[in-house]
Design a protein around this motif. Structure first.
Motif, PDB file in Angstrom:
ATOM      1  N   ILE A  49       6.832  18.180 -22.463  1.00  0.00           N
ATOM      2  CA  ILE A  49       7.285  18.837 -20.791  1.00  0.00           C
ATOM      3  C   ILE A  49       8.786  18.505 -20.944  1.00  0.00           C
ATOM      4  O   ILE A  49       9.201  17.632 -20.657  1.00  0.00           O
ATOM      5  CB  ILE A  49       6.660  18.224 -20.024  1.00  0.00           C
ATOM      6  CG1 ILE A  49       4.840  18.009 -20.049  1.00  0.00           C
ATOM      7  CG2 ILE A  49       6.779  18.473 -18.415  1.00  0.00           C
ATOM      8  CD1 ILE A  49       4.139  17.119 -19.273  1.00  0.00           C
ATOM      9  N   ASN A  50       9.525  19.705 -21.045  1.00  0.00           N
ATOM     10  CA  ASN A  50      10.737  19.694 -21.010  1.00  0.00           C
ATOM     11  C   ASN A  50      11.451  19.688 -19.510  1.00  0.00           C
ATOM     12  O   ASN A  50      12.454  19.115 -19.108  1.00  0.00           O
ATOM     13  CB  ASN A  50      11.571  20.694 -21.731  1.00  0.00           C
ATOM     14  CG  ASN A  50      11.309  20.819 -23.073  1.00  0.00           C
ATOM     15  OD1 ASN A  50      11.195  19.570 -23.787  1.00  0.00           O
ATOM     16  ND2 ASN A  50      11.238  21.823 -23.926  1.00  0.00           N
ATOM     17  N   GLY A  51      10.591  19.968 -18.616  1.00  0.00           N
ATOM     18  CA  GLY A  51      10.905  19.863 -17.155  1.00  0.00           C
ATOM     19  C   GLY A  51       9.800  20.513 -16.091  1.00  0.00           C
ATOM     20  O   GLY A  51       9.209  21.303 -16.565  1.00  0.00           O
ATOM     21  N   ILE A  52       9.841  20.020 -15.096  1.00  0.00           N
ATOM     22  CA  ILE A  52       8.943  20.452 -13.943  1.00  0.00           C
ATOM     23  C   ILE A  52      10.020  20.871 -12.824  1.00  0.00           C
ATOM     24  O   ILE A  52      10.467  19.866 -12.253  1.00  0.00           O
ATOM     25  CB  ILE A  52       8.019  19.392 -13.567  1.00  0.00           C
ATOM     26  CG1 ILE A  52       7.200  19.014 -14.777  1.00  0.00           C
ATOM     27  CG2 ILE A  52       7.147  20.024 -12.453  1.00  0.00           C
ATOM     28  CD1 ILE A  52       6.156  17.863 -14.458  1.00  0.00           C
ATOM     29  N   GLU A  53       9.894  22.101 -12.417  1.00  0.00           N
ATOM     30  CA  GLU A  53      10.943  22.632 -11.397  1.00  0.00           C
ATOM     31  C   GLU A  53      10.198  22.440 -10.030  1.00  0.00           C
ATOM     32  O   GLU A  53       9.647  23.270  -9.456  1.00  0.00           O
ATOM     33  CB  GLU A  53      11.297  23.965 -11.832  1.00  0.00           C
ATOM     34  CG  GLU A  53      11.930  24.165 -12.876  1.00  0.00           C
ATOM     35  CD  GLU A  53      13.480  23.356 -12.913  1.00  0.00           C
ATOM     36  OE1 GLU A  53      13.993  23.263 -11.803  1.00  0.00           O
ATOM     37  OE2 GLU A  53      14.071  23.085 -14.094  1.00  0.00           O
ATOM     38  N   LEU A  54      10.360  21.081  -9.263  1.00  0.00           N
ATOM     39  CA  LEU A  54       9.543  21.081  -8.171  1.00  0.00           C
ATOM     40  C   LEU A  54      10.283  22.106  -7.104  1.00  0.00           C
ATOM     41  O   LEU A  54       9.694  22.340  -6.096  1.00  0.00           O
ATOM     42  CB  LEU A  54       9.810  19.771  -7.693  1.00  0.00           C
ATOM     43  CG  LEU A  54       9.243  18.567  -8.549  1.00  0.00           C
ATOM     44  CD1 LEU A  54       9.322  17.002  -8.190  1.00  0.00           C
ATOM     45  CD2 LEU A  54       7.585  18.790  -8.862  1.00  0.00           C
TER      46      LEU A  54
END
Length: 769
Positions: A49-54
């Protein structure tokens, strides 16, 4: 008063409520100011998981809360535990990787949850979950059990070299190797116990809440026991006293082992409720359940059987690879090892046995207990092996078993795995089943089928299982001034008929009518303790506790009866709901004594007692299946199914037979229909809906011939052995043995489950070629 005590075939009391739609399942609950939760799940079997764009959903309407692993970590939330410890052969501990409630940094199977979205409505939460942007870096995956330890296999956990969780053993290795060296013949067999998905009628679901005044966490959940879940939440997740968490369970639409466990979703829901100070509800969609529920079975087993020239078994060697999935579920290592391995010797006098189990991680859903929990895997292995042995030795499958049965007069008998069977007459079960199934005239029926272009086969399997052990169970009985009894008990009905069976025990012990009994279950505040429903323990263990608590009530009531009858306590006997002066017609009813004994709050007696099983019980029996296979299409039809079971003393024959029928249906599903299939390269679950995963239907089963041999259990106060899982244990080897028999003379030694129509058609095509 009509007597419906122990041994009566009484219709289920709770069905009047349930069939009228008056049950209360988790979907039926709606708390004030309730919100809705949806989990964001990985579409990949293995990915960073490189990022979660909230920010991708922050402007959507109705969004109240978004949780990720970082939020849980910031609040000091513990990981979902594995409570089963298994040591390696060298004495070292198994590998126990962390299992956060929401995946941190990496997802490890399709369906792995990485975010929780809470919104005012379910539709709003679903919309947001579909729009949340996650940056994945896709990694190689391994899903196949036989490839998990290959040198080039993808790594599931860095700390698990070659994806190995444990390498465990049981039995006597030296004696077994000696038996193999001295054998006149060795029979080898490798088989697969296929992975299955529980697919309970009611999917999992929960509502997390928080008490306004106390701040206590409250979890309404569809489960198999509230105390197990509360204990794990308090000790491992929130680091608080158990009393700081209230777990409640209402009616449950099937569990089959899968609903025993503390799942990650429940943890995330509680954190969200605590943050919002509002109830948060989640109900799993069916497609979600396929990828996120715990699965069952998934073993590869290699066996060697040492026999002498008289077809008597000298030793048994077993090596199993057990797929554990991507994470260790609560009891997974136990299910793959001690829960089932000790039953690999079955009903037979086997002097030496040794088993090794290698538990492996794969990028699949976690595997844990499913109806039978290790015992179906064991009995399938030994019963297929004995049929292969009989085939190679040139004797009948019934004769192979007769020559090796543990004799009834040898009980109690200690097996090669050091279990002590207390009772059972295995040969009598077999004899009765052979007669009931018309075994002796089968060849005539085979000829008739052959004339119609059909292959006809008959197969048998003899099973024994270990159940009704484990944690103690407590029963509390509160009797009011009208003689109405309220039972508080920590088992949890999932549809088995507990409310009827428990009433029958109370009717037998106290003489109270069904209508004068209220049963309270599924509430950790109102019930002091409980082991839950698993391992066919509810009636053998819970029922024994009810019986013991009833005796305490009778002793207290006897004192008051003596006062009413103006005699000594020693002169009072209690039978059929009445206290009587011995040898006279002077009596007082249970209700009249309760009225005289009532305190200012209207309570006459309040007694509790626990029963701790000192030893497991061992239900056993014989199954026989007769079937036909169409030579042109591979279509299989089960023509006749016979069961002779020994469950010890029986509370309710009608409920018991229903349990056996349901177990046979699930065993048939595994044997013929249910194939949990992951795509090897991508790790995608190919059987992720009922379009691709077939479960049994009513027309898959014939009417079942059922007979009981009642050999009372000597280690249970009620003489009961337990029946909830037996059908699912005996059915798979019976059906597969019948299929192989249908191909008699065609050099078919073994076929792996599920034996689908397509698989049979391929076998027939090879035969034709």
């Amino acid at each position: 008063m009509e007597k419906f005590g122990i041994g009566q075939a009484v219709s289920r009391f709770e069905d009047n409520r349930l069939t009228r739609g008056e049950g209360t399942y988790i979907e039926d609950l709606a708390l004030d100011d309730q919100t809705w939760a949806v989990f964001v799940r990985s579409p990949h079997a293995n990915a960073r998981i490189n990022g979660i764009e909230l920010s991708s959903i922050e402007d959507l309407p109705g969004i109240l809360c978004v949780l990720t692993a970082e939020d849980l970590e910031a609040e000091g939330i513990g990981n979902v535990p594995c409570s089963a410890d298994v040591n390696n052969i060298d004495g070292s501990s198994c590998v126990k990787p962390p299992r956060p409630a929401l995946a941190k940094n990496q997802v490890r199977h399709v369906g792995d949850a990485l975010a929780l979205i809470v919104a005012e409505t379910k539709a709003q939460a679903i919309d947001a979950a579909e729009q949340l942007w996650v940056d994945y870096e896709i990694l190689d995956a391994v899903v196949d059990t036989h490839l998990a330890t290959a040198e080039n296999a993808a790594t599931v956990w860095d700390e698990a070299k070659n994806n190995r969780c444990f390498h465990w053993q049981d039995g006597n290795k030296e004696a077994t190797e000696s038996a193999l060296q001295n054998a006149d013949k060795i029979i080898d067999l490798e088989l697969i116990n296929n992975r299955v998905i529980p697919t309970s009628m009611e999917t999992r679901g929960a509502i997390a809440d928080i008490e306004n005044e106390s701040g206590r966490l409250v979890l309404h959940v569809s489960c198999q026991g509230v105390h197990v879940i509360r204990r794990l939440l308090a000790a491992e997740i929130f680091n608080c006293d158990p009393e700081a968490i209230h777990v409640k369970c209402h009616d449950v639409g099937g569990g089959f082992g899968m609903k025993i466990f503390l799942f990650p979703e429940y943890v995330a829901l509680l954190v969200a409720a605590r943050r919002l100070k509002r109830p948060v509800k989640w109900i799993a969609e069916r497609s979600e359940a396929f990828v996120a529920d715990s699965h069952g079975r998934d073993h590869i087993t290699r066996m060697r059987l040492a026999v002498d020239n008289h077809a008597r078994i000298l030793g048994l060697q077993i090596n199993t690879t057990a797929n554990l999935g991507a994470y260790l579920s609560n009891f997974a290592p136990f299910v793959a090892t001690a829960a089932g391995v000790s039953m690999l010797v079955g009903c037979y006098s086997i002097p030496a046995a040794h088993a090794e189990v290698e538990g492996v991680f794969t990028n699949t859903a976690p595997v844990d207990a499913y109806r039978g929990a290790g015992r179906p895997e064991a009995i399938y292995a030994i019963e297929r092996l004995l049929d292969v042995a009989a085939q190679e030795l040139g004797i009948g499958p019934d004769e192979m078993r007769r020559r090796n049965f543990i004799a009834a007069d040898a009980m109690p008998y200690t097996t090669a795995f050091e279990l002590t069977y207390d009772s059972g007459d295995f040969e009598q079960n077999l004899d009765d089943a052979l007669v009931l199934a018309n075994w002796s005239s089968f060849e005539e029926r085979r000829k008739e089928s052959t004339a119609r272009g059909k292959l006809r086969g008959i197969g048998l399997a003899c099973y024994i299982e270990r159940c009704a052990g484990g944690a103690p169970e407590q029963a509390r009985l509160s009797v009011d001034k009208n003689g109405h009894v309220t039972l508080y008990i920590g088992t949890q009905s999932n549809g088995q008929g507990h409310e009827t069976a428990f009433r029958q025990i109370l009717n037998e012990r106290l003489g109270v009518a069904f209508e004068d009994v209220t049963i309270v279950q599924g509430d950790s505040d109102r019930i002091e303790s409980g082991g839950g429903t698993m391992g066919s323990r509810s009636v053998p263990v819970g029922g024994a506790a009810i019986g013991a608590a009833s005796e305490k009530v009778i002793e207290q009531a006897r004192q008051h009866a003596a006062e009413l009858l103006e005699t000594a306590v020693a002169d009072i006997e209690f039978t059929n709901g009445e206290f009587r002066i011995v040898g006279t017609d002077r009596v007082q009813s249970f209700q009249s004594v309760a009225q005289a004994a009532a305190n200012s709050e209207g309570i006459s007696f309040d007694e509790k007692e626990s029963f701790a099983p000192g030893a497991p019980t061992y239900p056993n029996g014989t199954h026989i299946c007769e079937l036909e296979i169409d030579e042109n299409t591979g279509h299989l039809e089960i023509l006749d199914y016979t069961v002779v079971d020994d469950f010890g003393k029986v509370i309710n024959p009608l409920l018991l037979e229903g349990q056996v029928h349901g177990g046979i249906a699930q065993g048939l599903g595994q044997a013929l229909l249910e194939r949990c299939a992951y795509e090897t390269e991508t790790g995608q679950l190919l059987s992720a809906s009922f379009m691709d995963y077939t479960v049994p239907r009513a027309d898959d089963l014939p009417m079942i011939k059922f007979q009981r041999n009642e050999v009372p259990c000597t280690t249970n106060p009620l003489g009961i052995k337990g029946a909830g899982e037996a059908g699912a244990i005996g059915a798979p080897p019976t059906i597969v043995n019948a299929i192989v028999n249908a191909f008699q003379g065609q050099n078919l030694r073994h076929v792996d489950m599920p034996v689908t129509t397509a698989k049979l058609w391929q076998l027939l095509a090879k035969k034709a070629a």
